[in-house]
Design an enzyme around this catalytic site. Structure first.
Site, PDB file in Angstrom:
ATOM      1  CG  HIS A  62      95.257 128.320  59.338  1.00 35.46           C
ATOM      2  ND1 HIS A  62      94.298 128.611  60.291  1.00 35.46           N
ATOM      3  CD2 HIS A  62      96.312 128.882  59.666  1.00 35.46           C
ATOM      4  CE1 HIS A  62      94.672 129.576  60.908  1.00 35.46           C
ATOM      5  NE2 HIS A  62      96.079 130.176  60.284  1.00 35.46           N
ATOM      6  CG  ASP A 169      95.150 133.613  62.166  1.00 37.88           C
ATOM      7  OD1 ASP A 169      95.413 132.790  61.305  1.00 37.88           O
ATOM      8  OD2 ASP A 169      95.801 133.620  63.236  1.00 37.88           O
ATOM      9  CD  GLU A 197      98.235 128.088  62.062  1.00 36.09           C
ATOM     10  OE1 GLU A 197      99.297 128.487  62.089  1.00 36.09           O
ATOM     11  OE2 GLU A 197      97.254 128.623  62.704  1.00 36.09           O
ATOM     12  CD  GLU A 198      94.771 130.033  64.878  1.00 37.94           C
ATOM     13  OE1 GLU A 198      95.949 130.127  65.669  1.00 37.94           O
ATOM     14  OE2 GLU A 198      94.789 130.841  64.006  1.00 37.94           O
ATOM     15  CG  HIS A 308      94.751 134.322  67.611  1.00 36.06           C
ATOM     16  ND1 HIS A 308      95.457 133.777  68.113  1.00 36.06           N
ATOM     17  CD2 HIS A 308      94.815 134.131  66.368  1.00 36.06           C
ATOM     18  CE1 HIS A 308      96.122 132.599  67.455  1.00 36.06           C
ATOM     19  NE2 HIS A 308      95.653 133.106  66.063  1.00 36.06           N
TER      20      HIS A 308
END
Lengths: 344, 337, 338
Positions: A62, A169, A197-198, A308
């Site tokens: 992603h 990420d 995606e998140e 994150h």
């Protein structure tokens, strides 16, 4: 791996991944591929097999990163915001951010500890505001508007055997996909660079409509909390420096056992270090590869410390080994498909 | 060089809470006089001697006082209420024996079983076995100072005693003086045995004022990492004396710090670096005097500091004497700053 | 502003002020001032006047930071705070260890995937946080030693008239003194003007407790104060764009402050009034009772996000602070209020 750093520096909070898609397109401009961006913004890259045209594998990563969306412009010229994706509130005060198309620099305000009661309690996102140097609403509106997206402001860098940045990420997954796509393949390789995606693993769902293949791999940057911990018995999830992490089970799906065995076999056969992800947390795109496409699928990840968060890092050797493992597995599948479906 | 256990025993077991250091002072005065020095005592009770008569002025101190208590009230039954002198570690007090200035004894206990307040000084009392208020007042009048008495015990590699904070420093200074006695001094080194470090650092400040040295050094104890989790300290028993980099009262002068580290390395003296997230010593107090005096600390790692059973390692003591003997004879120490 | 930026990029953790010290000394020298540097690092720059009356300006030049307290065998670095930090801004923050080389690291955070919502409500103590450099024990101990200073990332940003970065408290004040020095070069002063930048304020007002190389009659202390911002008790905060504050309280000499205010009004220099009841708030603590008790004026410039890596000051306020200094020099050039 300069491109991995470039990707991390790209601006791509969930639903605003255009910049990342452009970076990827540029990186792949020298190879022969079919490109499509679907309505949500996911980039679907199809590379036709040299030999077998109707069979292949799907890889997904992603493009989006956790970030913020401006929800209100206050009378004092500051901005209220909401989070896009899971970010610990404790990471926000006094951090720097970049906002919107104009890449406006902002600072999340942090009331001085001297004047705060309950100083051990995290401050709610709702109470935090972003300062952009505007003295009132009017001035602020010259720079930003409601709905503008924002990310942490952090330049990526390389240090000894590690790469550091804000968005591994899953830009690390995007990086790996581009590298795989650049290799020579006899079977079809479909790379899905998904969006959102998140915020609920959304982009992959629409993108899969434009993809086909017999096996699916989600490539991720995953949690590595392998440092000194309060409770050593709690899981570190993965360890950096110990090779790619294979996800047996995550919060949403169980990786196909037969595929897991193949991946493990490839790792063992090629002396590639590997590990299993030790927590059943976080959902990945594996779920949709399994359920929407009904194909064997599994998630392979690069361990990253502090995802994150404003700044995280991963080991170069883990990236290299992940590429090796994905490539090795795909080559094995290629070999078997060639056997099955003929060709030269 | 073996540890002079007899001297250390005498020093640690002697009565000397902050403000009542005379008995400790007398041991030091007698010893130094016997060795042919002319020690002097100032108005506060600080004792000092100076070695060398040319070169830079250096002041090195160890404090004579220990933590203790003072009697502030006697109830009808003859139980004593007390206040702390210095940072008394309340949790270690139940059943402790108090030795008062006049040689009387008492036991310490709490009036309450309430876990939240049972170790508060408001709840603690001392029983001296008095018949009643009058008897108690006669035996241990209000205003009497006391200490938490224990005998010194030799544990082999380690030593356990009360008041190792900072009689071990006093011991180190006395032994360093012995070492330097026959040496040619290139600095004017004043050895100060200070009062009231545990209470207000009055002694060290007064001494620094009157001497106005170019460099000040305090020898004291520090904490050790090996007893409690999550303190994240760099110091442990047996790895040598520590060169203090920082505590709550002092950031050691960088040039002094480097000089100590380089000297220790050159002379192959085993040492540790100390960053202590709490606590303070005379060094901090001295550093603020006059225009600011560059200061540093040399410490002995200790367990159970401010309890009656403090514990230190013999090798660390020997290392400290060695380090100080070497450093104090280096001419350049005062020229650094 | 570039000048201020380059000043802010210097490291000056309390007790480790050397980097900035060199910078300041050079600037004072180029302003032709006579320098006294104490062994501890307090700097006094003097422009001699013709009268014995001396006005001393003070700004502390240290900033908050950390030092390396311990390096664990697993390569984790434990830190001791130098000065008062806000634990709520430390998690996930990029720091730089000034070892043999600069070593970058980040304060470790548990990923939200592995923590519970309840856990995320409470901020751990700084003593329980770790710095992760990505290096192992052997690599680290090659470059880093116990006691090495650790600074916030030097991320200085200029947005319009605002400067954002770590350590504006009180290097903004240092900037005003350096600018005052430049002005003094051309000012014909009667009183002796002494500019003092002092060490170790953030760890307990230490530098200002040390006697200056020169006796003085009036001290002017400049430091940062709190700007009005959300969640901060507005009893203690001031508008970021309404000028520096002039301090009132037991530390400060009311008559002198009033005189400065009157002249500031005449010259149309903006200012606000600030009250400080605590005597231990700033360097004023050291000077007020020094050498028999001297007159004292306090000037503060409001900043946002005090003691975080993102302190914010309005450049205009610093310029106004310098204007107030000039007023003070001119006003007390001939001596005291009495």
């Amino acid at each position: 791996m300069k491109f991995a750093l470039e990707l991390s520096d790209g601006f791509g909070p969930s639903s605003g991944e255009k910049n990342i898609a452009e970076l990827i397109k540029k990186e792949l401009s020298s190879i022969s591929i079919d490109l499509k961006r679907d309505e949500l913004g996911s980039l679907i890259v199809f590379k036709e097999g040299k030999n077998i045209k109707n069979h292949g594998i799907i890889l997904s990563a992603h493009m989006d990163e956790v970030g913020f969306i401006i929800s209100k412009i206050n009378d004092d010229g500051t901005l209220s915001f909401r989070k896009l994706g899971g970010i610990d509130n404790r990471l926000l005060p006094a951090k720097r951010v970049i906002i919107g198309e104009n890449r406006i620099k902002g600072t999340i305000m942090s009331p001085p500890i001297h004047l705060s009661k309950k100083s051990e309690m995290a401050i709610d996102t709702e109470q935090l505001t972003i300062f952009i140097g505007a003295k009132d609403k009017k001035q602020a509106l010259e720079k930003v508007e409601i709905g503008d997206l924002a990310t942490f402001d952090q330049i990526a860098f390389e240090k000894q055997d590690t790469l550091w940045g804000k968005a591994f990420d899953d830009r690390i997954g995007c990086y790996i996909l581009t590298q795989i796509l650049k290799m020579d393949w006899d079977i079809n390789i479909t790379g899905i660079f998904s969006v959102q995606e998140e915020v609920g693993v959304r982009g992959i769902q629409s993108a899969l409509e434009y993809a086909s293949g017999e096996f699916g791999f989600a490539i991720e940057g995953t949690t590595a909390y392998d440092i000194e911990r309060d409770f050593p018995e709690e899981s570190p999830s993965t360890f950096i420096g110990k090779g790619p992490a294979i996800t047996v089970v995550d919060r949403m799906s169980i990786g196909t056992n037969s595929l897991k065995k193949i991946v493990e076999g490839v790792a063992k056969g090629n002396n590639i270090p590997y590990q299993f992800k030790k927590t059943v947390s976080g959902g990945t795109e594996t779920f949709y590869l399994l359920n929407q496409k009904n194909i064997p699928a599994i998630c392979i990840s690069v361990p990253v410390r502090y995802i994150h968060a404003p700044l995280g890092f991963c080991k170069k050797e883990d990236i290299i080994n992940t590429i090796k493992l994905v490539k090795g597995t795909a080559k094995l599948l290629e070999f078997q498909m060639k056997k099955l479906y003929g060709g030269k | 060089m073996a540890i002079d256990l007899k001297l250390l025993k005498k020093l640690t077991e002697t009565f000397g809470p902050s403000g009542r250091e005379d008995e400790v002072g007398k041991i030091i005065l007698d010893r130094l006089t016997k060795k042919g020095f002319k020690p002097s005592k100032d108005v506060h009770g600080n004792i000092k001697i100076t070695l060398g008569n040319s070169g830079n002025k250096i002041l090195i101190t160890a404090h004579m006082d220990e933590i203790g208590i003072v009697v502030n009230y006697i109830d009808e039954k003859g139980f004593l209420k007390i206040s702390p002198i210095g940072g008394v570690y309340n949790e270690a007090l139940f059943g402790s024996r108090i030795l008062f200035a006049n040689g009387k004894w008492g036991a310490i206990f709490s009036q309450t079983t309430n876990p939240k307040i049972k170790t508060d000084f408001n709840s603690l009392f001392v029983d001296i076995g008095a018949k009643n208020k009058e008897d108690a007042q006669k035996q241990v009048p209000i205003g009497t100072f006391g200490v938490f008495h224990r005998e010194m015990v030799n544990l082999g590699d380690n030593i356990m005693a009360k008041a190792l904070d900072d009689r071990v420093g006093v011991y180190i200074l006395l032994k360093t003086i012995d070492n330097l006695k026959s040496k040619k001094m290139t600095n004017r080194v004043t050895f100060g045995f200070t009062v009231q470090e545990e209470f207000s650092t009055l002694g060290a400040r007064a001494l620094a004022h009157s001497i106005d040295p170019k460099v000040a050094i305090a020898v004291d104890v520090t904490a050790s990492d090996d007893i409690r989790e999550k303190l994240y300290l760099n110091m442990t028993l047996g790895n040598g004396p520590t060169i203090k980099i920082m505590d709550s009262s002092l950031i050691s002068h960088p040039k002094l710090k480097n000089f100590f580290i380089d000297t220790a390395k050159k002379e192959k003296i085993k040492h540790q670096l100390e960053v202590l997230p709490f606590g303070g010593t005379d060094a901090g107090a001295m550093s603020l005097v006059k225009n600011g005096i560059p200061a540093i600390g040399v410490s002995i790692p200790a367990r159970y500091v401010h309890t009656p059973s403090e514990m230190v390692n013999k090798k660390d003591i020997e290392g400290a004497i060695n380090l100080l003997t070497t450093v104090l004879t280096k001419k350049d120490i005062g020229d650094l700053v | 502003m570039d000048y201020l930026k380059s000043l802010l990029e210097k490291a000056s953790i309390s007790g480790y002020e050397e980097d900035l010290k060199t910078f300041i000394v050079e600037k004072f020298k180029s302003s032709g001032l006579q320098l006294h540097i104490s062994p501890m690092g307090n700097i006094l720059a003097v422009k001699q006047g013709t009268s014995p009356y001396t006005i001393l300006f003070d700004a502390h030049y240290d900033q908050i930071g950390f030092v390396v307290q311990k390096i664990s065998p697993n390569g984790i670095v434990h830190l001791k705070s130098v000065g008062g930090h806000d634990p709520r801004v430390i998690l996930g923050t990029k720091l730089i260890i000034l070892g043999k080389e600069e070593v970058t690291g980040v304060i470790a955070t548990i990923p939200p995937h592995l923590s519970s919502p309840d856990e995320r409500k409470k901020v751990p103590k700084i003593a329980q946080m770790f710095l992760d450099t990505g290096l192992n024990y052997e690599q680290l101990t090659e470059l880093v030693n116990i006691g090495d200073p650790v600074i916030f990332d030097r991320k200085i940003e200029i947005i319009d008239d605002y400067i954002i970065g770590p350590g504006i408290d009180n290097r903004g004040g240092v900037y005003t003194l350096l600018k005052l020095a430049k002005w003094l070069k051309v000012y014909d002063n009667t009183a002796t003007i002494a500019l003092r930048v002092t060490i170790q304020e953030e760890v307990g007002i230490r530098g200002a407790q040390m006697l200056p190389a020169l006796p003085f009659d009036l001290a002017v202390v400049v430091d940062a104060t709190f700007a009005k911002q959300p969640l901060a008790n507005d009893n203690y905060t001031f508008d970021i764009d309404k000028g520096p504050t002039i301090m009132y309280g037991p530390n400060y000499s009311r008559e002198y402050s009033r005189r400065v205010e009157e002249k500031a009004k005449l010259k149309k220099v903006k200012f606000q009034r600030e009250v400080e009841e605590s005597v231990r708030g700033t360097n004023a603590y050291g000077y007020r009772t020094m050498s028999g008790g001297k007159a004292l004026i306090g000037i503060s410039y409001p900043i946002y996000n005090m003691h975080t890596p993102s302190e914010i000051v309005k450049y205009e306020t610093l310029k106004e602070t310098i204007e107030l200094f000039k007023i003070i020099v001119m006003e007390f050039n001939q001596g005291s209020v009495q």
